[in-house]
Design an enzyme around this catalytic site. Structure first.
Site, PDB file in Angstrom:
ATOM      1  N   ASP A  18       0.855  -1.181  -0.032  1.00 19.32           N
ATOM      2  CA  ASP A  18       0.027   0.097   0.004  1.00 19.32           C
ATOM      3  C   ASP A  18       0.848   1.346   0.183  1.00 19.32           C
ATOM      4  O   ASP A  18       2.154   0.995   0.159  1.00 19.32           O
ATOM      5  CB  ASP A  18      -1.011  -0.019   1.309  1.00 19.32           C
ATOM      6  CG  ASP A  18      -1.947   1.189   1.415  1.00 19.32           C
ATOM      7  OD1 ASP A  18      -2.312   1.750   0.504  1.00 19.32           O
ATOM      8  OD2 ASP A  18      -1.495   1.865   2.602  1.00 19.32           O
ATOM      9  N   ASP A  20      -0.396   5.263   1.030  1.00 15.51           N
ATOM     10  CA  ASP A  20      -0.692   6.101   2.080  1.00 15.51           C
ATOM     11  C   ASP A  20      -0.551   5.438   3.412  1.00 15.51           C
ATOM     12  O   ASP A  20      -1.337   4.385   3.676  1.00 15.51           O
ATOM     13  CB  ASP A  20      -2.010   6.850   1.973  1.00 15.51           C
ATOM     14  CG  ASP A  20      -1.770   7.697   0.780  1.00 15.51           C
ATOM     15  OD1 ASP A  20      -0.950   8.654   0.665  1.00 15.51           O
ATOM     16  OD2 ASP A  20      -2.626   7.343  -0.372  1.00 15.51           O
ATOM     17  N   THR A 113      -2.534   0.717  -4.529  1.00 16.47           N
ATOM     18  CA  THR A 113      -2.798   1.854  -3.672  1.00 16.47           C
ATOM     19  C   THR A 113      -4.222   2.352  -4.248  1.00 16.47           C
ATOM     20  O   THR A 113      -4.502   1.943  -5.505  1.00 16.47           O
ATOM     21  CB  THR A 113      -2.156   2.950  -4.043  1.00 16.47           C
ATOM     22  OG1 THR A 113      -2.587   4.031  -3.417  1.00 16.47           O
ATOM     23  CG2 THR A 113      -1.754   3.217  -5.618  1.00 16.47           C
ATOM     24  N   SER A 114      -5.096   2.894  -3.376  1.00 16.07           N
ATOM     25  CA  SER A 114      -6.462   3.401  -3.787  1.00 16.07           C
ATOM     26  C   SER A 114      -6.258   4.831  -4.404  1.00 16.07           C
ATOM     27  O   SER A 114      -7.501   5.318  -4.822  1.00 16.07           O
ATOM     28  CB  SER A 114      -7.308   3.550  -2.342  1.00 16.07           C
ATOM     29  OG  SER A 114      -7.484   2.198  -1.939  1.00 16.07           O
ATOM     30  N   ASP A 170      -1.688  -0.235   6.275  1.00 12.58           N
ATOM     31  CA  ASP A 170      -1.999   0.565   7.260  1.00 12.58           C
ATOM     32  C   ASP A 170      -3.374   0.637   7.917  1.00 12.58           C
ATOM     33  O   ASP A 170      -3.632   0.959   8.865  1.00 12.58           O
ATOM     34  CB  ASP A 170      -1.406   2.116   7.212  1.00 12.58           C
ATOM     35  CG  ASP A 170      -2.334   2.791   6.467  1.00 12.58           C
ATOM     36  OD1 ASP A 170      -2.699   3.828   6.860  1.00 12.58           O
ATOM     37  OD2 ASP A 170      -2.614   2.447   5.321  1.00 12.58           O
TER      38      ASP A 170
END
Length: 222
Positions: A18, A20, A113-114, A170
């Site tokens: 991921d 962020d 990642t989003s 996270d």
């Protein structure tokens, strides 16, 4: 934060990372942008911040404004992405992220990642981090985390069975996505630990990778 107390070794064939909160600390800008959004919609900022981490913006909006048409969420998400991409103040690497990424050169790994590619590139650059060659961004998937699609796509692009991948995440949504994909999860930072990942670390400074001659990777944690 509580973390895995004793040194841990995980064996795998690929890492799915991921961005962020895992590689990049973008909390300052995320907090600014989403609290402004909460104010515009008459929502409590603290409650909004409990929802948005790990998800694509339109997916968060769908949870927070359940009666609003998805077309409106998608349109506003485009504006939010532009706002976030223009604001890099306070974006820094998570401790140890640069060295950790450098140690993965030539080894199977992907960014999942989003964020869209524009935002991901801007934040990785602002944090001084190299973008992995394989990346799964918002444009690559039809469903946001906690759906496992992104991690499954990352494994497929690397040609590795999902069970042989380890996810670094996270957020609760991201950890749930990794588990749903059948992968083990290393939780990074204070948000992760309450979601009971397989291993919890405060940052990436204490994580090392060793490559075996047979293509396996040994993650040394702690």
């Amino acid at each position: 934060m509580p973390a895995t107390a004793t040194p841990t070794v995980l064996t795998c064939r690929a890492l799915l990372l991921d961005m962020d909160g895992t590689l990049v600390n973008s909390d300052a800008v995320v907090d600014r942008v989403w609290r402004r959004w909460a104010g515009r919609h008459g929502l409590d900022g603290d409650e909004v911040m409990k929802v948005i981490h790990g998800r694509q913006g339109h997916a968060s909006m769908a949870l927070l404004l359940p009666d609003r048409p998805m077309e409106e969420n998608l349109a506003e998400n485009e504006r939010m992405l532009a706002e976030e991409t223009a604001d890099m103040e306070g974006v820094v690497e998570v401790p140890g992220a640069g060295a950790f990424l450098a140690s993965l050169a030539g080894l199977p790994h992907a960014l999942v990642t989003s964020a869209d590619i524009g935002l991901a590139t801007a934040r990785m650059t602002a944090a001084g981090l190299a973008m992995p060659e394989v990346r799964v961004t918002a444009e690559s998937v039809g469903a946001s985390k906690p759906d496992p699609e992104g991690f499954l796509k990352g494994a497929a692009e690397l040609g590795v069975d999902p069970a042989d991948c380890v996810v670094f995440e996270d957020s609760g949504a991201g950890i749930a996505a990794g588990r749903s994909a059948g992968m083990r999860v290393v939780g990074v930072g204070p948000r992760a630990v309450v979601h009971e990942p397989d291993v919890a670390v405060p940052d990436l400074a204490g994580v090392r990778v060793e490559a075996g001659a047979d293509g396996t990777l040994r993650l040394l944690i702690g």
